[in-house]
Design an enzyme around this catalytic site. Structure first.
Site, PDB file in Angstrom:
ATOM      1  N   LYS A 114      69.300  -8.113  72.926  1.00 34.28           N
ATOM      2  CA  LYS A 114      69.817  -8.997  71.870  1.00 34.28           C
ATOM      3  C   LYS A 114      68.715  -9.545  70.998  1.00 34.28           C
ATOM      4  O   LYS A 114      68.935  -9.864  69.839  1.00 34.28           O
ATOM      5  CB  LYS A 114      70.610 -10.148  72.477  1.00 34.28           C
ATOM      6  CG  LYS A 114      71.941  -9.678  73.001  1.00 34.28           C
ATOM      7  CD  LYS A 114      72.897 -10.818  73.092  1.00 34.28           C
ATOM      8  CE  LYS A 114      74.266 -10.306  73.514  1.00 34.28           C
ATOM      9  NZ  LYS A 114      75.194 -11.370  73.772  1.00 34.28           N
ATOM     10  N   LYS A 200      77.881   0.603  75.690  1.00 36.81           N
ATOM     11  CA  LYS A 200      79.117  -0.068  76.119  1.00 36.81           C
ATOM     12  C   LYS A 200      79.925  -0.541  74.912  1.00 36.81           C
ATOM     13  O   LYS A 200      79.352  -0.864  73.864  1.00 36.81           O
ATOM     14  CB  LYS A 200      78.803  -1.217  77.077  1.00 36.81           C
ATOM     15  CG  LYS A 200      78.150  -2.386  76.412  1.00 36.81           C
ATOM     16  CD  LYS A 200      78.137  -3.623  77.273  1.00 36.81           C
ATOM     17  CE  LYS A 200      77.530  -4.723  76.416  1.00 36.81           C
ATOM     18  NZ  LYS A 200      77.361  -6.007  76.945  1.00 36.81           N
ATOM     19  N   LYS A 203      82.010  -6.260  70.937  1.00 34.44           N
ATOM     20  CA  LYS A 203      82.532  -6.785  69.672  1.00 34.44           C
ATOM     21  C   LYS A 203      81.515  -6.610  68.553  1.00 34.44           C
ATOM     22  O   LYS A 203      81.858  -6.595  67.393  1.00 34.44           O
ATOM     23  CB  LYS A 203      82.847  -8.279  69.819  1.00 34.44           C
ATOM     24  CG  LYS A 203      83.667  -8.580  71.032  1.00 34.44           C
ATOM     25  CD  LYS A 203      83.553 -10.030  71.471  1.00 34.44           C
ATOM     26  CE  LYS A 203      83.158 -10.108  72.929  1.00 34.44           C
ATOM     27  NZ  LYS A 203      83.471 -11.324  73.618  1.00 34.44           N
TER      28      LYS A 203
END
Ligand code: TYM
Length: 338
Positions: A114, A200, A203
């Site tokens: 991230k 994966k 969103k």
């Protein structure tokens, strides 16, 4: 009855991976014979760790709570609340910050991913909140004497850290926390992106075509599944290494129809990709239909959802307060005046 706790972030809308990997199990557990004492949390403080729009966060928090109820979380059986409405989460996070180390947090793969994805290139601009994310997650879990944490595969490392922190704390300050264990679904622990079946489903994926949202209408779901990337060859076979696209669809089909992978694989072994994809699309549409219908009804009554959340926060706070007094005593803080 085992104490169960799990959480979900209000970042964007709920997607099929969340549903299959976590939420469906939360719902099923409520009525299982070995019933559990379960607490489910919309973790809005976690959603603040990456750049976000405040107005959007308010809306997504309400929508996600409504969606959990629509998915079947029964507030008379399980406790449902919003993380920031129980102040002990942030308080315990601070205490655990003095047990967690820089070295172990730096090794968290989700932090590494991230920090690249959201803040461009410089590690300097990553927020301390993103770095601290797993400690807040540990606080969520440990605050309720949690024994089991039903999660998807991507949260394994975070759960391991929660266990390590609990054990280290107990060793240093005396037995205070229950050491939790993660539970993972047999099928659907890691649903992959339909356009890029080696990452994966999430969103925040690059292509909206790769992610099925729980409120997607039947036409959108069908389009996404029909345009899912498949593999060369024409055989419907479960082989995640060499056929990640087809294997992901088999996994989705097995999960939403409560069958095993070998069973669905056998059913479609002679079929072409076209017929197989049509069947997967229909199964997903049918499994989401009742959830979408209930969502419409619940969304029309926001006052009732608000009432359920307020009641959940009150009950969660009462449980958290007891554990926090124990923690304060262990670490040498004065007790909170009553
Ligand atoms: P979040 O919101 O990213 O995901 C919620 C749950 O959905 C699972 N999940 C998936 N499962 C299968 N396939 C996928 N593609 C997929 N994508 C998501 C996640 O594993 C998760 O179980 N850190 C947590 C939120 C959290 C939490 C907690 C969880 C905060 N505090 C305490 C448990 C206990 C998260 O990122 O959720």
């Amino acid at each position: 009855m085992a104490r169960v706790f799990s959480g979900i972030k209000p970042t964007g809308e709920m997607q099929l991976g969340n549903y299959v990997g976590a939420v469906r199990r939360w719902v099923a557990q409520q009525h299982a014979p070995d019933q559990v004492d379960a607490i489910y949390c919309v973790v809005d403080l976690h959603a603040m760790t990456v750049p976000y729009d405040p107005a959007e966060l308010t809306g997504s928090t309400r929508r996600l709570a409504t969606m959990l109820l629509a998915a079947g979380i029964d507030p008379d059986v399980s406790l449902l609340f919003v993380q920031s409405q129980v102040s002990q989460h942030a308080e315990l996070c601070w205490i655990l910050n003095n047990v967690a180390t820089f070295g172990e947090l730096r090794r968290m793969t989700q932090f590494k991913d991230k920090s690249v994805q959201h803040s461009g290139v410089t590690p300097e601009s990553v927020t301390a909140g993103l770095f601290d994310y797993p400690v807040l997650m540990a606080a969520d879990i440990l605050l309720y004497d949690t024994e089991e944490v039903p999660i998807g595969d991507d949260q394994r490392q975070h759960l391991e850290l929660s266990r390590d922190l609990a054990m280290r704390f107990n060793h240093r300050f005396g037995n205070t926390f229950v050491v939790p264990k993660g539970t993972f679904p047999t099928t659907g622990a890691r649903i992959m992106d339909l356009q890029n079946p080696t990452s994966k489903m999430s969103k925040s994926a690059d292509s909206p075509l790769g992610t099925i949202l729980l409120l997607d209408d039947p036409a959108a779901i069908t389009k996404k599944i029909k345009s899912a990337v498949t593999d060369s060859g024409s055989e419907v076979r479960y082989d995640p290494e060499n056929k990640p696209g087809v294997s992901n669809l088999l996994e989705i089909l097995a999960a939403v129809t409560d069958q095993t992978i070998p069973t669905v694989e056998a059913e479609f072994s002679g079929s072409g990709y076209g017929a197989f994809k049509a069947a997967v699309a229909e199964a997903v549409v049918e499994s989401l239909r009742p959830v979408q219908k209930r969502y419409e009804t619940l969304a029309a009554d926001p006052v009732e959802v608000e009432r359920i959340l307020a009641n959940g926060a009150q009950r969660a706070e009462a449980l958290a307060a007891v554990v926090m007094q124990r923690v304060r005593r262990a670490v040498g803080l004065l007790p909170r005046p009553l």
